[in-house]
Design an enzyme around this catalytic site. Structure first.
Site, mmCIF file in Angstrom:
data_model
loop_
_atom_site.group_PDB
_atom_site.id
_atom_site.type_symbol
_atom_site.label_atom_id
_atom_site.label_comp_id
_atom_site.label_asym_id
_atom_site.label_seq_id
_atom_site.Cartn_x
_atom_site.Cartn_y
_atom_site.Cartn_z
ATOM 1 N N LYS A 219 54.801 -16.386 56.045
ATOM 2 C CA LYS A 219 54.006 -17.260 56.916
ATOM 3 C C LYS A 219 54.594 -18.676 56.920
ATOM 4 O O LYS A 219 54.661 -19.322 57.972
ATOM 5 C CB LYS A 219 52.529 -17.290 56.488
ATOM 6 N N HIS A 255 37.434 -8.654 59.121
ATOM 7 C CA HIS A 255 38.390 -9.125 60.131
ATOM 8 C C HIS A 255 39.744 -8.401 60.006
ATOM 9 O O HIS A 255 40.296 -7.920 60.994
ATOM 10 C CB HIS A 255 38.571 -10.640 59.980
HETATM 11 N N1 NAD Z 1 43.311 -21.686 59.332
HETATM 12 C C1 NAD Z 1 43.931 -20.560 59.581
HETATM 13 O O1 NAD Z 1 45.136 -20.520 59.868
HETATM 14 C C2 NAD Z 1 43.161 -19.267 59.466
HETATM 15 C C3 NAD Z 1 43.836 -18.043 59.471
HETATM 16 C C4 NAD Z 1 43.093 -16.872 59.291
HETATM 17 C C5 NAD Z 1 41.709 -16.943 59.128
HETATM 18 N N2 NAD Z 1 41.086 -18.166 59.145
HETATM 19 C C6 NAD Z 1 39.633 -18.262 58.957
HETATM 20 O O2 NAD Z 1 39.328 -17.799 57.651
HETATM 21 C C7 NAD Z 1 37.971 -17.359 57.655
HETATM 22 C C8 NAD Z 1 37.865 -16.063 56.896
HETATM 23 O O3 NAD Z 1 38.262 -16.289 55.559
HETATM 24 P P1 NAD Z 1 37.816 -15.295 54.389
HETATM 25 O O4 NAD Z 1 38.088 -13.903 54.811
HETATM 26 O O5 NAD Z 1 38.410 -15.818 53.149
HETATM 27 O O6 NAD Z 1 36.213 -15.419 54.417
HETATM 28 P P2 NAD Z 1 35.147 -16.262 53.555
HETATM 29 O O7 NAD Z 1 35.622 -17.613 53.249
HETATM 30 O O8 NAD Z 1 33.862 -16.115 54.269
HETATM 31 O O9 NAD Z 1 35.095 -15.431 52.182
HETATM 32 C C9 NAD Z 1 34.603 -14.104 52.204
HETATM 33 C C10 NAD Z 1 33.504 -13.913 51.175
HETATM 34 O O10 NAD Z 1 34.073 -13.871 49.855
HETATM 35 C C11 NAD Z 1 33.392 -14.780 48.986
HETATM 36 N N3 NAD Z 1 34.368 -15.177 47.972
HETATM 37 C C12 NAD Z 1 35.343 -16.103 48.087
HETATM 38 N N4 NAD Z 1 36.130 -16.058 46.990
HETATM 39 C C13 NAD Z 1 35.628 -15.102 46.170
HETATM 40 C C14 NAD Z 1 36.007 -14.591 44.914
HETATM 41 N N5 NAD Z 1 37.116 -15.016 44.292
HETATM 42 N N6 NAD Z 1 35.269 -13.603 44.358
HETATM 43 C C15 NAD Z 1 34.161 -13.114 45.011
HETATM 44 N N7 NAD Z 1 33.765 -13.547 46.219
HETATM 45 C C16 NAD Z 1 34.492 -14.536 46.798
HETATM 46 C C17 NAD Z 1 32.881 -15.864 49.913
HETATM 47 O O11 NAD Z 1 31.805 -16.567 49.356
HETATM 48 C C18 NAD Z 1 32.482 -15.058 51.132
HETATM 49 O O12 NAD Z 1 31.200 -14.507 50.953
HETATM 50 C C19 NAD Z 1 37.542 -17.245 59.108
HETATM 51 O O13 NAD Z 1 36.661 -18.283 59.426
HETATM 52 C C20 NAD Z 1 38.841 -17.394 59.874
HETATM 53 O O14 NAD Z 1 38.661 -18.003 61.145
HETATM 54 C C21 NAD Z 1 41.789 -19.310 59.298
HETATM 55 ZN ZN ZN Z 2 43.602 -12.750 61.390
#
Ligand code: NAD
Ligand code: ZN
Length: 353
Positions: A219, A255
């Site tokens: 990436k 996702h």
């Molecule tokens: N900025 C970018 O380039 C980019 C790229 C891809 C996705 N995103 C964004 O990222 C988001 C999704 O991120 P995600 O999948 O990390 O979701 P999230 O941040 O909602 O985390 C998922 C779940 O896991 C929990 N969690 C986090 N760390 C944990 C751990 N170590 N142990 C247990 N539980 C834990 C969180 O509280 C949450 O309930 C979306 O909003 C998406 O739009 C951004």
């Molecule tokens: Zn994605």
């Protein structure tokens, strides 16, 4: 291991430090390097790691948002900015975003806005945020149902990627990250080989330790070549056009799993349109099914309407799909809406047989 992301246009560097134990080692050191610091996290991460965070940084204020995408909204951003102001943060302060992609995206945007920009350190705690969202400097909040429409580019000064956080992550969240990892594998031949050879070990934390840095390097290379997403960075949309559309109407999988659903459709669209390596695509499909069980192929019918609204579509009613074709290669397919729709419906029938 340290991966350096060099951003030529901004004359900045982002240090991405990976390894088990990196958080305990680097977090206090980085905190001390700033005159002021602030930790932003969510309530789930706070419940699991709040004590560790507070013991490593005893005098640093911590603000935890309610977890979940539904809270990735302006009101959470404003609440965070208010907490930062109340803590008396000045321009030389640093915001530490400790959490998944939601925390990283909101924290990064708050750092971009606060006093017109302060430093930000990302500490991604989900697999998805480690291999994807914490790298590249894209930050955003949603506006009601419009995803990521209010945002900014703000590169973190450092990213601390510690595999030990993954020990508490539910399997579905690991599957979510694996969706993006397999997407990277479809764009990078060496990574694909590594994944395919270890397909039985995809969920093993020891295997994830090995491949997370390779994903970050991939990436980072793409971001270095295309900081503002005008060209190569679009390759990272692979699987997302169809996957995201189905995600919007179905909402039962993670996702990353929808990205894999999208890839299964889109590789089949490629097969009948551009030269492809059929054997390779079969292996890619086999790899996907180690994460996505066969029963998890949701219907695309209702999602198609959303795919037509995708902001990446062309003005002449054409949908653009980034599809895998050969090992390490992809093609941009430009399909008129009607053709995209009829092909997807045909493929859905074939999947259900
Ligand atoms: N900025 C970018 O380039 C980019 C790229 C891809 C996705 N995103 C964004 O990222 C988001 C999704 O991120 P995600 O999948 O990390 O979701 P999230 O941040 O909602 O985390 C998922 C779940 O896991 C929990 N969690 C986090 N760390 C944990 C751990 N170590 N142990 C247990 N539980 C834990 C969180 O509280 C949450 O309930 C979306 O909003 C998406 O739009 C951004
Ligand atoms: Zn994605």
């Amino acid at each position: 291991m340290t991966i350096t992301l060099r951003l030529k246009k901004q004359e900045r560097e982002s240090k991405i430090v990976c390894g088990n134990g990196v958080f305990e080692r680097e977090f206090p050191r980085l905190i001390k390097s700033y005159p002021q610091a602030f930790v932003f996290t969510d309530e789930n991460v706070d419940a699991l790691y709040g004590d560790v965070i507070r013991s490593l940084a005893p005098d640093v204020p911590v603000y935890a948002m309610k977890a979940g995408e539904e809270n990735k909204q302006p009101h959470t951003l404003i609440a965070l900015l208010q907490k930062m102001a109340e803590a008396g943060l000045h321009r030389k302060a640093c915001l530490f975003a400790v959490g998944g992609g939601v925390v990283g995206d909101i924290g990064g945007l708050a750092a971009a806005l606060y006093m017109r920009g302060i430093d930000c350190v990302q500490v991604p705690t989900t697999l998805l945020s480690q291999v994807d969202s914490s790298v590249g400097g894209k930050t955003a909040v949603d506006l009601d149902c419009y995803k990521n429409v209010v945002g900014a580019f703000h590169q973190p000064t450092a990213v601390l990627v510690d595999g030990t956080f993954l020990r508490t992550l539910p399997r579905r969240e690991i599957a979510c990250g694996l969706g993006e990892i397999i997407k990277h594998g479809a764009l990078n031949g060496e990574l694909f080989d590594r994944l395919y050879q270890n397909k039985e070990r995809l969920f093993d934390l020891s295997f994830l330790d090995e491949i997370v840095p390779l994903n970050i390097r991939h990436k980072a290379n793409v971001v270095e070549a295309d900081e503002r997403e005008t060209g190569l960075r679009k390759s990272l949309n692979l699987g997302h056009t169809t996957g995201h559309a189905v995600e919007l109407v179905d909402g039962k999988l993670s996702h990353g799993e929808y990205v894999l659903v999208g890839m299964r459709y889109e590789m089949r669209l490629a097969k009948t349109r551009v030269p492809c390596d059929e054997e390779y695509l079969n292996r890619l499909d086999e790899l996907i099914l180690y994460v996505l069980e066969k029963g998890q192929m949701p219907s695309v019918k209702e999602g198609i309407a959303y795919a037509k609204l995708d902001k990446k579509n062309e003005e002449n009613g054409t949908i653009v799909v980034t599809a895998p074709t050969k090992r390490g290669e992809y093609a941009l397919l430009h399909l008129p809406f009607a053709e995209y729709e009829s092909e997807l419906l045909r493929l859905e029938e074939a999947f259900s047989c």
